[in-house]
Design a protein around this motif. Structure first.
Motif, short mmCIF file in Angstrom:
data_model
loop_
_atom_site.label_atom_id
_atom_site.label_comp_id
_atom_site.label_asym_id
_atom_site.label_seq_id
_atom_site.Cartn_x
_atom_site.Cartn_y
_atom_site.Cartn_z
N ALA A 101 0.83 -1.21 0.00
CA ALA A 101 0.00 0.00 0.00
C ALA A 101 0.86 1.26 0.00
N LEU A 102 2.03 1.19 0.65
CA LEU A 102 2.94 2.33 0.68
C LEU A 102 3.67 2.50 -0.65
N PHE A 103 4.01 1.39 -1.28
CA PHE A 103 4.77 1.42 -2.54
C PHE A 103 4.13 0.46 -3.54
N PRO A 104 3.00 0.84 -4.13
CA PRO A 104 2.28 -0.06 -5.05
C PRO A 104 2.99 -0.21 -6.39
N SER A 105 3.82 -1.23 -6.51
CA SER A 105 4.58 -1.46 -7.74
C SER A 105 5.03 -2.91 -7.78
N PRO A 106 5.17 -3.47 -8.97
CA PRO A 106 5.76 -4.82 -9.07
C PRO A 106 7.16 -4.89 -8.47
N ALA A 107 7.90 -3.79 -8.50
CA ALA A 107 9.24 -3.77 -7.91
C ALA A 107 9.18 -3.97 -6.40
N THR A 108 8.10 -3.55 -5.76
CA THR A 108 7.93 -3.76 -4.33
C THR A 108 7.89 -5.25 -4.01
N LEU A 109 7.24 -6.02 -4.85
CA LEU A 109 7.18 -7.46 -4.64
C LEU A 109 8.56 -8.09 -4.79
N THR A 110 9.34 -7.58 -5.71
CA THR A 110 10.71 -8.06 -5.87
C THR A 110 11.52 -7.78 -4.61
N PHE A 111 11.42 -6.57 -4.09
CA PHE A 111 12.10 -6.20 -2.85
C PHE A 111 11.63 -7.09 -1.70
N LEU A 112 10.34 -7.34 -1.62
CA LEU A 112 9.77 -8.17 -0.56
C LEU A 112 10.32 -9.59 -0.62
N GLN A 113 10.39 -10.15 -1.80
CA GLN A 113 10.87 -11.52 -1.94
C GLN A 113 12.32 -11.66 -1.48
#
Length: 557
Positions: A101-113
Motif C-alpha cells: 500500500a505504501l509502494f504499489p509497484s511490481p518492484a515492491t514485490l521483488t524487494f519483498l521476496q
C-alpha cells in the motif's frame, strides 16, 4: 590454513555481511531483471492480485482467470472478477498488504521476496546456534545463501513460496526455545502460504513424533496440516472455482487419476491403490532425480543425505516433487525447490550437533569447495534469464542480447507504454505484462476479450506486443518463432479489418488502440518490420539446429 579465519572474527558480523551481500546482489539483479523487461507473467499475476487487494477486490485477477479451467478447457472469456483463491489459496499474502500500500509497484514485490529469503538466512543462523559452535553455524548459513535451490527462486518472479523458509525456520526456532505460542502462530502462517504448504509442516510433525521430542505436539501438527489440506482443497477452494480438481491436480498428479477431474482424496487413493506406479514415478527419470538430489545436497556438503532428521522433514515436500509430473518439477532453480531447503538445513544442523568433532580443516575446505561449486552452478544455470546480458541463451545458433542493446530497447518500450492510460484495459506480450498489471483488466496476447464488472464481454482498449524480443530468440527457440509468426499475423488482421489501429511502433514494439485510425508513420514502420520477418521466414525454411539446452520458461502459477 592453520586456523580458520571465521574463528578469529565476530560470527554475528560475518552473518550480517553474508546476509548483506546476498541481499544487495539478489536485489540488484532482480530489480535489473524487472526494469529491463525480463520479469514475466507470474510477476504480473501477483502484482494484479496485490493491486486488487489494495482496492478492496481481494484476490481477484483477470490474468489468473486466463489460466482457469473455465477459459482453458471450457473456452469461456476471462473475467476481471475471477477469484484466484480457487487456484491457489494464499491468505498469507495479506501480511504484506501494508508494505504494498505504501509502494504499489511490481518492484515492491521483488524487494519483498529478496527481503524474506535474506531474513530466513538470519533466522537459520540463530537456529543453528542453538546446537552448534559459531563457525559451524556460519557455514550452515553460508550454504543456505549459496544454494542453487535458494538463489534460483529468489531471482525469479515473485512467488508465495518465498515465505516458506522464514516461517519454517522461525517455527523450528520456536521448538528449540519452547515458545509454543510462536510455534503455533508459525504453523498457521505456513498453512496460509498456499494450499500445499501443509506438506512441509506435516514433515515437521513427523520429525517431532519419530524423534520422541514432542510426540503429542507432533501428532497435533500432522492432524492439523493434513486435515487442513483436505478440507481446503475439497471443500473451500471449490467454492471459488473448480481449478484445483479440473486443472492443477491433473497437471501435477494426473497419472494417478482417471477422468477429466480429480480431488486430492482421489489422487491419494490412486497412489495407494497402485504402489508399482508410485514406485516408478518416485525414481524416474533416474538421471534427473539423482541430479536434483545432488543439487539440493551440494551446498551442505552432502550431509543431509545421511541425516535422518533431514529425511523426516524434507522427505515429504521432496516426495511431493518426485511423485509429480512436468518438466519443471525437478528444476532446481524453480520455486518448488525452495520447499525442500528448510528440512535439509535443519537436518544438517542436528547431524552436526552430534558430530562437531568432524568439523576439521580438511572437511572445511571440502565444504567451502561445495559452496563454491553451488555458486558456480547457480550462475551458469542463468536462472530465469537473470544473467541474460552475461550468458548467451544459445551457442549454436548464437543468441545473446547485450546490455546496451536491451536498454536501448527498454527506452523504446517505455515511450509506447506511456501512451496507455492507467485505467484502460490492455493485452500485452509476456514480458510487458508485469509493467501494465496494476489495473483492473489485463490479458496476455493473443487474448483480447474479457468480461468486465458489468458482466459484459468486451475487447481490450489497447494491445501491445514486443516482437523484437521474440525476434532475437526465434533462431534457437521454436516457441518464440511460433509466437512471433502468430502475433505478426494477429497485428495484420486487427489493423487490416480496422478493428484496431496501429498508433505506435518503436524498435519492434507495436501499439494498437481499439477503434482508432492507424498512424501513417507507425504503419509504414510496421510494414517495413513485416518485410524483415518475411525474409526470416524464408530463411527458416532451411534446416536449423536448435539449442540443446534452452532455458525453460517459468511455469505460470
Amino acid at each position: 590454513m592453520s586456523k580458520w579465519k571465521l574463528e578469529r572474527g565476530n560470527p554475528s558480523v560475518t552473518i550480517l555481511q553474508l546476509a548483506g551481500v546476498f541481499f544487495i546482489l539478489c536485489l540488484f539483479f532482480t530489480l535489473h531483471r524487472y526494469y529491463s523487461f525480463y520479469a514475466s507473467f507470474d510477476q504480473g499475476i501477483f502484482n494484479q492480485v496485490f493491486w486488487n487487494n489494495l482496492h478492496g477486490r481481494f484476490f481477484q485477477s483477470s490474468l489468473s482467470s486466463s489460466l482457469s479451467t473455465n477459459v482453458i478447457h471450457a473456452g469461456e472469456v476471462p473475467t476481471v472478477f475471477y477469484h484466484r483463491l480457487g487456484q491457489h489459496f494464499t491468505p498469507a499474502l495479506l501480511l504484506w498488504w501494508p508494505i504494498y500500500a505504501l509502494f504499489p509497484s511490481p518492484a515492491t514485490l521483488t524487494f519483498l521476496q529478496v527481503t524474506l529469503v535474506t531474513a530466513a538466512g538470519v533466522v537459520l543462523y540463530i537456529l543453528a546456534r542453538q546446537y552448534l559452535q559459531p563457525s559451524l553455524a556460519v557455514m550452515i548459513t553460508a550454504s543456505f545463501y549459496a544454494a542453487n535451490a535458494v538463489i534460483g527462486p529468489t531471482l525469479s518472479n515473485f512467488h508465495d513460496i518465498s515465505q516458506i523458509p522464514l516461517f519454517i525456520f522461525t517455527l523450528l526456532l520456536a521448538i528449540e526455545k519452547r515458545w509454543w505460542w510462536l510455534f503455533w502462530l508459525m504453523a498457521v502462517l505456513v498453512l496460509a502460504v498456499r494450499e500445499d504448504s501443509g506438506v512441509g509442516l506435516f514433515g515437521v510433525g513427523i520429525y517431532m513424533i519419530l524423534s520422541k521430542r514432542f510426540p503429542r505436539a507432533g501428532i497435533g501438527v500432522c492432524v492439523l496440516s493434513f486435515g487442513y489440506m483436505l478440507v481446503l482443497t475439497n471443500l473451500i477452494m471449490p467454492l471459488f472455482s473448480q481449478d484445483i480438481s479440473q486443472r492443477f491436480m491433473l497437471e501435477r498428479f494426473g497419472q494417478y487419476a482417471d477422468g477429466n477431474k480429480a480431488s486430492t482424496l482421489e489422487i491419494i487413493w490412486g497412489m495407494i491403490s497402485n504402489p508399482w506406479r508410485l514406485l516408478v514415478e518416485l525414481v524416474t527419470p533416474v538421471d534427473r532425480t539423482i541430479k536434483y538430489l545432488i543439487g539440493q545436497w551440494l551446498p551442505l556438503a552432502f550431509v543431509p543425505a545421511i541425516s535422518p532428521a533431514a529425511w523426516m522433514i524434507a522427505g515429504f515436500p521432496l516426495l511431493q516433487l518426485l511423485l509429480g509430473k512436468g518438466s519443471l518439477v525437478l528444476a532446481i532453480t524453480v520455486r518448488y525447490a525452495l520447499t525442500v531447503v528448510p528440512g535439509l538445513c535443519y537436518g544438517a544442523i542436528l547431524w552436526w550437533s552430534q558430530h562437531q568433532h568432524k568439523f576439521k580443516p580438511s572437511f572445511r575446505r571440502l565444504w567451502i569447495g561445495c559452496i563454491c561449486l553451488s555458486l558456480f552452478f547457480s550462475f551458469t544455470s542463468n536462472p530465469n534469464r537473470t544473467f541474460y546480458f552475461l550468458i548467451p541463451d544459445s551457442v549454436k545458433p548464437w543468441v545473446y542480447i547485450s546490455l546496451p542493446q536491451q536498454w536501448q530497447h527498454v527506452a523504446k518500450i517505455r515511450l509506447l507504454l506511456a501512451q496507455i492510460p492507467p485505467d484502460a484495459s490492455v493485452s500485452a506480450t509476456t514480458y510487458l505484462v508485469p509493467h501494465l498489471s496494476g489495473r483492473r483488466g489485463i490479458l496476455r496476447l493473443p487474448a483480447l476479450e474479457l468480461r468486465n464488472d458489468a458482466q459484459e464481454v468486451t475487447k481490450v482498449d489497447y494491445a501491445i506486443a514486443d516482437l523484437w524480443q521474440l525476434q532475437q530468440y526465434q533462431a534457437a527457440f521454436k516457441d518464440d518463432r511460433r509466437q512471433l509468426q502468430d502475433l505478426a499475423k494477429l497485428v495484420d488482421r486487427l489493423s487490416n479489418n480496422q478493428e484496431y489501429g496501429i498508433i505506435g511502433f518503436q524498435n519492434g514494439v507495436v501499439l494498437l488502440k481499439k477503434g482508432a485510425s492507424s498512424d501513417i508513420q507507425a504503419t509504414a514502420a510496421w510494414l517495413q518490420f513485416r518485410q524483415q520477418l518475411q525474409i526470416l521466414n524464408i530463411q527458416s525454411l532451411n534446416p536449423v539446429t536448435f539449442a540443446d539446452y534452452p532455458i525453460a520458461p517459468e511455469k505460470p502459477c
